[in-house]
Structure formats: structure tokens, C-alpha cells
Design an enzyme around this catalytic site. Structure first.
Site, short mmCIF file in Angstrom:
data_model
loop_
_atom_site.label_atom_id
_atom_site.label_comp_id
_atom_site.label_asym_id
_atom_site.label_seq_id
_atom_site.Cartn_x
_atom_site.Cartn_y
_atom_site.Cartn_z
N THR A 66 0.82 -1.22 0.00
CA THR A 66 0.00 0.00 0.00
C THR A 66 0.85 1.26 0.00
O THR A 66 1.91 1.31 0.62
CB THR A 66 -0.91 -0.01 1.24
OG1 THR A 66 -1.71 -1.19 1.22
CG2 THR A 66 -1.83 1.20 1.28
N GLY A 73 2.72 -2.82 8.39
CA GLY A 73 2.95 -3.06 9.81
C GLY A 73 4.41 -3.38 10.07
O GLY A 73 5.05 -4.09 9.30
N GLU A 106 -5.99 -6.11 3.99
CA GLU A 106 -6.01 -7.37 3.23
C GLU A 106 -7.13 -7.39 2.21
O GLU A 106 -7.65 -8.43 1.87
CB GLU A 106 -6.12 -8.57 4.17
CG GLU A 106 -4.87 -8.83 4.95
CD GLU A 106 -3.63 -9.09 4.09
OE1 GLU A 106 -2.52 -9.00 4.62
OE2 GLU A 106 -3.78 -9.33 2.88
#
Ligand SMILES: CCCCCCC/C=C/C(=O)SCCNC(=O)CCNC(=O)[C@H](O)C(C)(C)COP(=O)(O)OP(=O)(O)OC[C@H]1O[C@@H](n2cnc3c(N)ncnc32)[C@H](O)[C@@H]1OP(=O)(O)O
Ligand SMILES: Cc1cc2nc3c(=O)[nH]c(=O)nc-3n(C[C@H](O)[C@H](O)[C@H](O)COP(=O)(O)OP(=O)(O)OC[C@H]3O[C@@H](n4cnc5c(N)ncnc54)[C@H](O)[C@@H]3O)c2cc1C
Length: 572
Positions: free
Chosen positions: A50, A89, A331
Site C-alpha cells: 500500500t 505493519g 487485506e
């Protein structure tokens, strides 16, 4: 699986995406070079796909990886502010490597998104490497344990062999070798499949807490003069919580099925058989969206059913919600996933069935529906008799609802085309129907899997109570979506009335087993981390103890009195 379903942690992406992506997309040489040190936490990685400007639209991602044959290197670059990698993350402060998804350019041509292993921090000093600007994106709704980060690459060079080349390749002269299937580079199917199980766990935790608490909480008067009843004896409390309990069992079985299906089909893919990839993609995308949306809403129902104490962090319900809710976004954003299942699978299958093709897998019912359309309709045309006791007939009802909504979506597209709209516009102007079709398809799959599972239960008593749960799940879904069934001519108003009455009976039937059914999830107090959901039910004493431990109570007079209140008083 190395996916930690409990609290978010900075290593989640390393364990849940970096390692699995290597397993799925690295060559044996790359496995040796990267997987081993990553397994030993020498390399700590994340999955950086992303960007600030794009999360859903993968083809719109801007990061480039340009092959330089003169140095046998790729040059990774973030050309615009919107191309900065954003959200991964563990990227901000934890990782020293990232799997970066970038548009591959070689010999003057762009070959789309591919995965590259990019070192981002020095392995010893952890200082960002030259050309790498990396940091944390700042406070979020939750996930405060995770350093979701940003990554700006300024002409960073990596060796040719850092492109994950199990499927696609770039030769030393820059020649691009296509993968056996372009779909193999998408990834994400693994984690979407695992998220279905996380939905089940979130539901199991939430309804365990709420139902146990509802068994120890006494409130108000049911019969004048009698002691205050357990709030679990209120029909409204049962109506809130028992469908959640039923869904927790349903999603547990679906989660197991999804995991098994992933294992089976990914095994076929590794053996070179890609035929089942569309079914795996459609199923994982749809069920991930269906189960996370349902669980997301149900966690809030459980929290609010615990009254004020549900709002306390001591209940654990706020944390369960805050940690679970992003599953509806990451996701694969849920609406987009539902559209994928509908547009790339259901409508395509509907059209194949309409020309007589025999379909397999989760859409085989569309062939049955197509054959049904060719047979003369019964004169009555009305809804079939409804049994509120027969699970197989309810499965069939859900199947017919799904077939009906898939047909409605497909016909909507056709009508839009006949109005002169382009293909893209016709699909966009049918997307509400497409999402409804996916939702109905997934709902049918869940009900069917729940009922199929009962066939595997030998113990008569267990089978009986699970059958009651399955009935409640199916009938509650029918009541909640009665508009679909009525619109499709599958339900009459009198039948809908009977469904509501039957639901009330089932609530009463489940009441004696409710606590045992949540105990059966076997979630120990440490895992639940909830004062309200304690196995011993000793809530009030532990609630008081929990409050006493609050940092604000470390001193009888908080420093704020001397720093603010007292000076304020003296100025008034
Ligand atoms: C312990 C773990 C903790 C986890 C913490 C959270 C971590 C979170 C991580 C992330 O969020 S990672 C980033 C997630 N991002 C996404 O999921 C992006 C979502 N967007 C997409 O997937 C794609 O943009 C799209 C929506 C699928 C559209 O892509 P595109 O426009 O390129 O494709 P289409 O034209 O729609 O379809 C082309 C073709 O490919 C098939 N396909 C699409 N995706 C997949 C897939 N994942 N697997 C297999 N096949 C796929 C699709 O069905 C089409 O097939 P055909 O119809 O042509 O046969
Ligand atoms: C907690 C968290 C952790 C994350 N971790 C990672 C990570 O580790 N690695 C990583 O790469 N990413 C990660 N992400 C990013 C995540 O994958 C994206 O946020 C997600 O894919 C959604 O994309 P987006 O944010 O661009 O939303 P958008 O796609 O901009 O969505 C915004 C709205 O637009 C709608 N929309 C978009 N496209 C369409 C369409 N075609 N049709 C109809 N409606 C549409 C959506 O339905 C939504 O309502 C994380 C996100 C969160 C919240």
C-alpha cells in the site's frame, strides 16, 4: 500457522506476511539467502504494498523498480508523494527489510507489479540505509502496539537476485520472463483465508465474555417482589447474544474449511495446477469480507449488552473491537472484496451456467438454477412450504436466494448495457446488486458448511445442541434478510411470522446450554483477559481490584490537584 490471532504485535507482518510471501514466491536460492535469517529474526521484514495514494487499486501503485543491466541491479524509487509506501505493519521502526511491491520496468517496458526484497536498515546499527526514508505514520484508532510505517525510496539499488523470481523472472540481459499465471503475483489469498478464522475467534471471545457476564449480572425485576433475575433471562438479551454464539460456531467451521481449502489448492498450485485459483480467490475474498463485517458488528452487540462495564477496558471488549475492526479494511477492503467475488466469479459462473456449462465448487448451484429456469415454472409460482425445523430445506432456501441475487445482478448489468452504458459504467451501476449477490453467496456457503459439519458429529447430545445453533443461525439470517427472500418469492409473510416465532422458541431452548456452549470454546482467563468474562464469575471483586490498580489511583491526591485545581481556585 505463524499468524498470531491474539493481540497485534510489531512482528505480525514478519510472521504473517513476510515469511509466507517468501515461502510462496522465493526461489530455492532466495529461500536460502533470506528465509533462514528471517526465520532466526536476523532479518525482520514487512510487506510493503500500500502507498499513500493507493491501497485497493494495485495497478495504480506508483513505486518503480527499473532494471539496470549495466550493474545487474534494480533501482527502486518513490516518484511522487502519493507513491510513498504507507501503512505496512512493523515498517516504521521494527523491520530491517521490506518486500516492496513495485511496477517492474525493464528494456523500456512496464510489466506490472512484482515483489522485491529491499534492505531498509543496517543489520547491525538499525540506521536507515542510504536513499531510505522510513518512519511511523503516527497514532491510529488502535493497533498502538504496531509501528505501521511509511517508506520513501530515493533511487535505492538492489541486486537482480532480490526480485522474488519463483514465478516471473528477469534475465541478466533484462529480458522479462512471464509467470505461468499473472494471478500468482497478487498474493494475499493466504492471509485472507486466515482472517476467516480470526473472525470466529473474535466472536468466540466476545460472546464468551458477554454470555458469562449475563449469567452473573442480576438487574431489574422480572416478577414483582422476586429477586433481580440474571440478565441472560431477558428475551432481548438472548436475542442479542445467542445469534452471535451461533455465528461463532458457524465461523469456526468455516474458518477450518477455509484453511483446509487454502492448503489443498495452494498445494495444487505449487504442483503447477492453477485451475482452482479463481475459486480460492473468490472464496477467500468473499468469506473474509462476509465474516469480518458480521463479526465487527457482533463485537459491538456484545459490548453494549454488558452495559457500562462493557465500556470499561476491564471487559476486554473495547480492545477486541479496536483490534478486530481493521480486518474490514486491510487485506482487501471488504466492499472491493465482495465486488471481486461477484464480478470475477459469480457473474462469470452465472453466464457459463446459462449456456449449459456444468459448474463445480461453491457455485455448482448456479448450474442447477440455470436448468431450473429452462423448466416450466409451477403454476402456483408461490413460495415452497417452509420448514423451520429442517436444516436441509433451509440450506436450499439460502441457495435459491443466492442464485436469485446473482441472476438479479447479472440482469442489472445487461439492462444497463441495453441502456447504452459502457461495460465499466454498467458494472458500476450494478455494484450494489453485485455486493448483495456476493453477500448472499457467502451466507449460503456458511449455512451449508454449518449443516455439513453436523454430519460429522457422532455424539447425539452435542449434535442436538449444534443443530439448534445451526437452526438459529439460519432462521435469524432469514429474518434479518427477509426482504431478499420475499423479493425472490421464496418466503411469504405468514412464513416470515412463523420464522420469528420459531426464533423465540430456539432462544428458550438454548438458554440452559448457553454458558456451557461458550465454555466449550475453552478460552482461558489469560487469553480472554476480561474481568467480566472470568471463568469463576467472580466479577465484582475483580472489577474493584482492577480499578484499584489503575495508575490514577497510585496516589490518593493526584498531582493535578496541586498543579491545576488549587492554582485555579486561588484565581477565582
Ligand atoms: C498476522 C498478520 C496480521 C495482519 C495485519 C494486517 C496486515 C495487512 C496487510 C495488507 O493490508 S496488505 C495490502 C492488501 N491490499 C489488498 O488486498 C489490495 C486489494 N486490491 C486488489 O487485490 C486488486 O486491486 C483487485 C481489487 C483484485 C483488482 O485488481 P486488478 O484490477 O489488477 O484485477 P482485476 O482486473 O479485478 O482481476 C484480474 C484477474 O486477477 C484475478 N485476481 C485478482 N486478485 C487475485 C488474487 N489475490 N488471487 C488470485 N487471482 C486474483 C481476478 O479474479 C481476475 O481474474 P480473471 O477474471 O481475469 O480470470
Ligand atoms: C491496521 C492496518 C494495517 C495495514 N497493514 C498493511 C500492511 O502491512 N501492508 C500493506 O501493504 N498495507 C497495509 N494496510 C493498508 C490496507 O491494505 C489498505 O488500507 C486497504 O487495502 C484499503 O485501501 P485504501 O486504504 O487505499 O482504501 P481505498 O481503496 O481508498 O478505500 C476507500 C473507499 O473507497 C472504496 N473503493 C475503493 N475502490 C473501489 C472500487 N473499485 N469499487 C468500489 N468502491 C471502491 C472502498 O470500498 C472504501 O469505501 C493496512 C491498513 C490498516 C488499516
Amino acid at each position: 500457522s505463524c499468524v498470531h490471532p491474539d493481540r497485534p504485535e510489531p512482528l505480525d507482518l514478519h510472521l504473517g506476511m513476510f515469511l509466507p510471501t517468501l515461502l510462496n514466491q522465493a526461489t530455492p536460492e532466495q529461500m536460502e539467502r533470506f528465509f533462514t535469517p528471517a526465520w532466526n529474526l536476523r532479518i525482520i521484514g514487512t510487506y510493503a504494498q500500500t502507498e499513500m495514494g493507493h491501497g485497493t487499486h494495485l495497478r495504480g501503485l506508483e513505486t518503480t523498480a527499473t532494471f539496470d543491466p549495466s550493474t545487474q541491479e534494480f533501482v527502486l524509487h518513490s516518484p511522487t508523494i502519493s507513491s510513498i509506501k504507507w501503512w505496512p505493519g512493523g515498517l516504521g521502526k521494527t523491520s530491517n527489510h521490506a518486500i516492496v511491491l513495485a511496477q517492474l520496468h525493464t528494456q523500456g517496458r512496464c510489466h506490472g507489479l512484482h515483489a522485491f526484497i529491499v534492505p531498509i536498515r543496517d543489520m547491525d546499527t538499525h540506521v536507515p540505509l542510504p536513499g531510505v526514508v522510513v518512519g511511523d505514520i503516527g497514532p491510529k484508532f488502535g493497533f498502538s502496539e504496531v509501528d505501521n510505517g511509511f517508506l520513501k525510496l530515493e533511487h535505492v539499488r538492489i541486486p537482480l537476485d532480490n526480485m522474488l523470481m519463483k514465478f516471473a523472472k528477469v534475465e541478466p540481459d533484462g529480458t522479462y520472463v512471464k509467470p505461468p499465471s499473472a494471478k500468482l503475483t497478487y498474493g494475499m489469498v493466504f492471509i485472507r483465508s486466515m482472517i476467516v478464522g480470526q473472525s470466529a475467534l473474535a466472536l468466540a471471545k466476545s460472546c464468551t465474555i458477554a454470555i458469562r457476564y449475563s449469567a452473573v449480572r442480576h438487574q431489574s425485576e422480572l416478577r414483582p417482589g422476586e429477586p433481580e433475575p440474571q440478565i441472560l433471562n431477558y428475551q432481548t438479551q438472548q436475542h442479542k447474544l445467542f445469534p452471535v454464539l451461533a455465528a461463532a460456531y458457524a465461523f469456526t467451521f468455516v474458518g477450518q474449511y477455509m484453511k483446509d481449502t487454502y492448503r489443498r489448492i495452494s498445494g495444487d498450485i505449487h504442483a503447477g495446477d492453477y485451475s482452482q485459483l479463481p475459486e480460492l480467490h473468490a472464496l477467500s475474498a468473499g468469506l473474509k469480507a462476509f465474516t469480518t463485517w458480521a463479526a465487527n458488528a457482533a463485537i459491538e452487540v456484545c459490548r453494549m449488552s454488558c452495559g457500562g462495564h462493557g465500556y470499561s477496558r476491564s471487559s476486554a471488549l473495547p480492545d477486541i473491537y479496536v483490534e478486530f475492526t481493521p480486518t474490514c479494511t486491510y487485506e482487501g477492503e471488504n466492499t472491493v472484496m465482495m465486488l471481486q467475488t461477484a464480478s470475477r466469479y459469480l457473474v462469470k459462473s452465472y453466464r457459463q451456467a446459462s449456456v449449459g456449462q456444468r459448474l463445480q465448487g461453491s457455485v455448482s448451484y448456479l448450474s442447477e438454477a440455470a436448468a431450473q429456469r429452462l423448466r416450466p415454472r409451477p403454476v402456483s409460482g408461490g413460495a415452497a412450504p417452509l420448514s423451520t425445523q429442517d436444516l436441509l430445506s433451509l440450506v436450499h432456501l439460502y441457495q435459491r436466494r443466492a442464485a436469485s441475487l446473482v441472476e438479479l445482478a447479472a440482469k442489472s448489468i445487461q439492462q444497463e448495457l441495453q441502456r447504452g452504458r459502457s461495460q465499466e459504467e454498467a458494472w458500476n451501476h450494478s455494484s450494489i446488486d453485485l455486493v448483495r449477490a456476493s453477500d448472499a453467496h457467502c451466507h449460503f456457503v456458511v449455512v451449508k458448511l454449518f449443516v455439513d459439519k453436523l454430519e460429522q458429529v457422532d455424539d447425539a447430545a452435542v449434535k442436538a445442541v449444534l443443530s439448534t445453533l445451526a437452526l438459529l443461525y439460519a432462521l435469524k439470517g432469514l429474518a434479518d434478510n427477509s426482504g431478499d427472500f420475499l423479493q425472490a418469492g421464496l418466503l411469504t409473510v405468514p412464513q416470515a411470522t412463523r420464522v420469528s416465532a420459531r426464533i423465540k422458541e430456539l432462544l428458550e431452548e438454548l438458554r440452559p446450554d448457553a454458558v456451557a456452549l461458550v465454555d466449550a470454546f475453552d478460552l482461558n482467563d489469560r487469553k480472554l483477559n476480561s474481568v467480566l468474562g472470568r471463568y469463576d464469575g467472580n466479577v465484582y471483586e475483580h472489577l474493584y481490584e482492577w480499578a484499584r490498580q489503575s495508575p490514577l489511583n497510585a496516589t490518593e491526591v493526584h498531582e493535578s490537584f496541586h498543579k491545576y485545581l488549587k492554582p485555579l481556585r486561588s484565581r477565582l
